[in-house]
Design an enzyme around this catalytic site. Structure first.
Site, short mmCIF file in Angstrom:
data_model
loop_
_atom_site.label_atom_id
_atom_site.label_comp_id
_atom_site.label_asym_id
_atom_site.label_seq_id
_atom_site.Cartn_x
_atom_site.Cartn_y
_atom_site.Cartn_z
N LYS A 81 0.84 -1.21 0.00
CA LYS A 81 0.00 0.00 0.00
C LYS A 81 0.87 1.26 0.00
O LYS A 81 1.90 1.32 0.69
CB LYS A 81 -0.91 -0.02 1.23
CG LYS A 81 -1.96 1.07 1.29
CD LYS A 81 -2.84 0.87 2.51
CE LYS A 81 -3.88 1.95 2.69
NZ LYS A 81 -4.74 1.72 3.89
N SER A 162 -9.52 1.87 3.29
CA SER A 162 -8.69 2.64 2.38
C SER A 162 -7.66 1.81 1.62
O SER A 162 -6.98 2.33 0.74
CB SER A 162 -7.95 3.72 3.18
OG SER A 162 -7.06 3.16 4.14
N SER A 186 -10.07 -0.43 7.21
CA SER A 186 -9.35 -0.20 5.95
C SER A 186 -8.73 -1.44 5.34
O SER A 186 -8.29 -1.40 4.19
CB SER A 186 -8.28 0.88 6.15
OG SER A 186 -8.89 2.13 6.30
#
Length: 485
Positions: A81, A162, A186
Site C-alpha cells: 500500500k 482505504s 481499511s
C-alpha cells in the site's frame, strides 16, 4: 479498453505459501507484470511498479538454485500500500503533496522484512487518499496521485477503503499477496468488497514505523491474500515474531471451538451479508463448532463514536507532523501546511470532496489534553473490558463471528458514500484482531464474514477462519463487468 476476461491460473489460491522446487520467481513475476499491463488500466489498483521487479526475481531464483531460499515465501511477489515507506519507490499516501518529493530515506521495517523473507516487492497499490481521514465525505479508492480504483467484480462499484488497491489487486490476480493498513475498516472493508482474505492484526504486532500515520492507538498494517493460509503466511513475515501463523491453517481444528454470535448493531444492515453469515454459522455448527447465540456486546453509547473520532484526529495532528518532518524534500511539514497545500491545488486535490477532518483536527484537542485522555479511556473501556473481552469471558468463547460489510456500494465521487454498516468499529477501538473471509457472491458481488478475537488471538482466528473457508465453495474469479444487476 475492453475488460479482461481471464487471469493467469498461477495467481489463484493454488499460488500458496508452500515452496516448490519447480517454482520460478522470474516466470511468475513476468506473468504478473503482463497481467497488470492488461488489467490495471481497467481497475487502477497499482499506482507504481518497481522497475527492478524482474531483477529482484532473478536474484531470488539464483538464491533458490543455490539452496539459499530465505523462507516459504521466497520469490513470491507482493504489492505494498502506498502509505508504507519504500526507499526505492515513491510513497505518497495518494497525495500530490508527497508525489513530487524525494523517496523516503529507508524502507519501513515491515518492507525490510518482506525483502529479508525473499519476497519480490512488485510495486505500490493505490489507496483512499490519506487513508480516508481527510474528509467525512471522501471517496473510497480515490486519490489525486493514483486516481480511482474500481472493483474487479463490477467496475461501477467501490473497491472499499482505504486499502482499495491492495484488495482489488489480490482479487484481480495482480499478485497473490498484498499489504494493507487499517485504522477502522481499511483492510476489512476492501477484503469484503473484493472477495479476498484480510487480516487486521492486534495493534502493535506489526511495526508501524515508516507508515504514514493516522492513529498510534488504532493503526496496524496487515496481510491481504487469496486464502487464509496465504494471508497467515504473510502475517508471519510482517510480524517477525517467529510464529508460523500458516501452520494453524489446517483442517481438524474446529471441533469444540465455541463461536459467539453478537447480534445487535453488528447485524441487520445488509440482508445479503446477514444471509451469508447465517450460512457460515450453519456450516461451522455442522462441522463440530459450538455456536453460541445471544452473546451480544453491551450497547455502546452513540457518543463513543465521537470519542473515537476525537482520538483519531488528535493523534493524526501530532503523529502526521512527526512523519512529515522525517521526509526529505520541501513538502508540507505538518497538518497545517498540508491543508494550505490542498487549498493551493484545490482544482485537483479538492475536486470531489473537501478536507473537513483535517481542519477539524487542527481546531480540536491535542494529545496532551485531558479531553483526549478521557475519550481514549472511554474507548478502551467500552471496547475491551466492557465489550469484546467481557463477552468472550462470560460465555467461554474462542471467537466471535459477524457479517463483515454490505455488498460493494456504487461509486459516488461527490457526496457521502452509501456505506450502511460494518464489523470494524469495536475491534478498531480495542486494537484487537479481525479476520475477514469471503463467503460467496450475492447478485454478482462478494459478501464476507469477519471473525473477532481478543488481543493476540491471531492463531485461533486463523484456525477457525481456515476451517470455515474449507467448508464453502471458492469464489468465482471476477469478470470485470461494467455493472451488475
Amino acid at each position: 479498453m475492453p475488460a479482461p476476461t481471464s487471469r493467469p491460473s498461477s495467481t489463484s489460491s493454488t499460488f500458496s505459501s508452500t515452496s516448490s522446487s519447480t517454482f520460478s520467481s522470474t516466470e511468475e513475476t513476468a506473468r504478473l507484470l503482463d497481467w497488470i499491463a492488461t488489467v490495471d488500466p481497467t481497475i487502477r489498483a497499482v499506482c507504481t511498479l518497481a522497475p527492478d521487479a524482474l531483477d529482484q526475481a532473478r536474484a531470488r531464483d539464483v538464491e533458490a538454485a543455490e539452496g539459499r531460499a530465505r523462507g516459504p515465501l521466497h520469490g513470491r511477489a507482493v504489492l505494498v500500500k502506498d502509505n508504507i515507506d519504500t526507499a526505492d519507490l515513491p510513497t505518497t499516501a495518494g497525495s500530490l503533496a508527497l508525489a513530487g518529493q524525494p523517496h523516503p530515506v529507508a524502507d519501513a521495517p515491515l518492507v525490510r522484512r518482506l525483502r529479508e523473507a525473499g519476497m519480490v516487492v512488485l510495486g505500490k497499490t493505490n489507496l483512499s487518499e490519506w487513508a480516508n481521514i481527510r474528509d467525512a465525505a471522501s471517496t473510497s479508492g480515490w486519490s489525486a496521485f493514483g486516481g480511482l480504483t474500481r472493483n474487479p467484480y463490477a467496475l461501477d462499484r467501490s473497491a472499499g477503503g482505504s486499502s482499495s488497491g491492495s484488495g482489488a489487486a489480490v482479487a484481480a490476480g495482480l499478485a497473490a499477496y498484498a499489504v494493507g493498513t487499517e485504522t477502522d475498516g481499511s483492510i476489512s472493508c476492501p477484503a469484503a468488497y473484493n472477495g479476498c482474505v484480510g487480516i487486521k492484526p492486534t495493534v502493535g504486532l506489526v511495526p508501524t514505523a515508516g507508515v504514514v500515520p493516522i492513529s498510534r492507538s488504532q493503526d496496524v498494517p496487515g496481510p491481504m491474500a487469496t486464502t487464509v493460509r496465504d494471508a497467515a503466511a504473510l502475517l508471519s513475515v510482517l510480524a517477525g515474531d517467529g510464529v508460523d501463523y500458516a501452520a494453524h491453517a489446517v483442517d481438524g481444528r474446529l471441533a469444540g471451538r465455541r463461536i459467539g454470535v453478537p447480534r445487535g448493531p453488528s447485524w441487520g444492515y445488509s440482508a445479503e451479508a446477514d444471509a451469508a453469515a447465517e450460512r457460515a454459522l450453519s456450516a461451522l455448527s455442522a462441522a463440530g463448532a459450538v455456536v453460541v447465540d445471544g452473546t451480544d456486546l453491551p450497547t455502546l453509547p452513540d457518543s463513543i463514536w465521537d470519542d473515537e473520532l476525537l482520538v483519531l484526529l488528535a493523534e493524526l495532528r501530532a503523529d502526521l507532523a512527526t512523519y512529515l518532518s522525517s521526509r526529505p524534500g520541501d513538502g508540507p511539514r505538518d497538518l497545517a501546511e498540508l491543508v494550505e497545500f490542498n487549498r493551493r491545488h484545490a482544482d485537483v486535490e479538492l475536486a470531489h470532496f473537501g478536507q473537513g477532518l483535517f481542519e477539524q483536527a487542527l481546531a480540536g484537542p491535542t494529545t496532551d489534553s485531558e479531553e483526549y485522555a478521557a475519550a481514549r479511556a472511554r474507548c478502551v473501556a467500552a471496547s475491551r473490558g466492557g465489550g469484546i473481552d467481557r463477552v468472550l469471558a462470560e460465555h467461554g468463547l474462542d471467537v466471535l463471528v459477524t457479517p463483515a460489510y454490505d455488498r460493494a456500494h456504487r461509486i459516488r465521487l461527490v457526496g457521502p458514500e452509501d456505506l450502511t454498516g460494518s464489523c470494524s468499529g469495536v475491534p478498531a477501538m480495542a486494537g484487537y484482531p479481525l479476520l475477514t473471509v469471503p463467503s460467496g457472491l450475492a447478485g454478482g458481488l462478494p459478501v464476507a464474514v469477519s471473525f473477532w478475537g481478543t488481543a493476540g488471538s491471531e492463531r485461533t482466528l486463523v484456525e477457525v477462519a481456515h476451517a470455515y473457508e474449507s467448508l464453502r465453495d471458492p469464489l468465482p474469479a471476477p469478470t470485470f463487468a461494467e455493472t451488475v444487476g
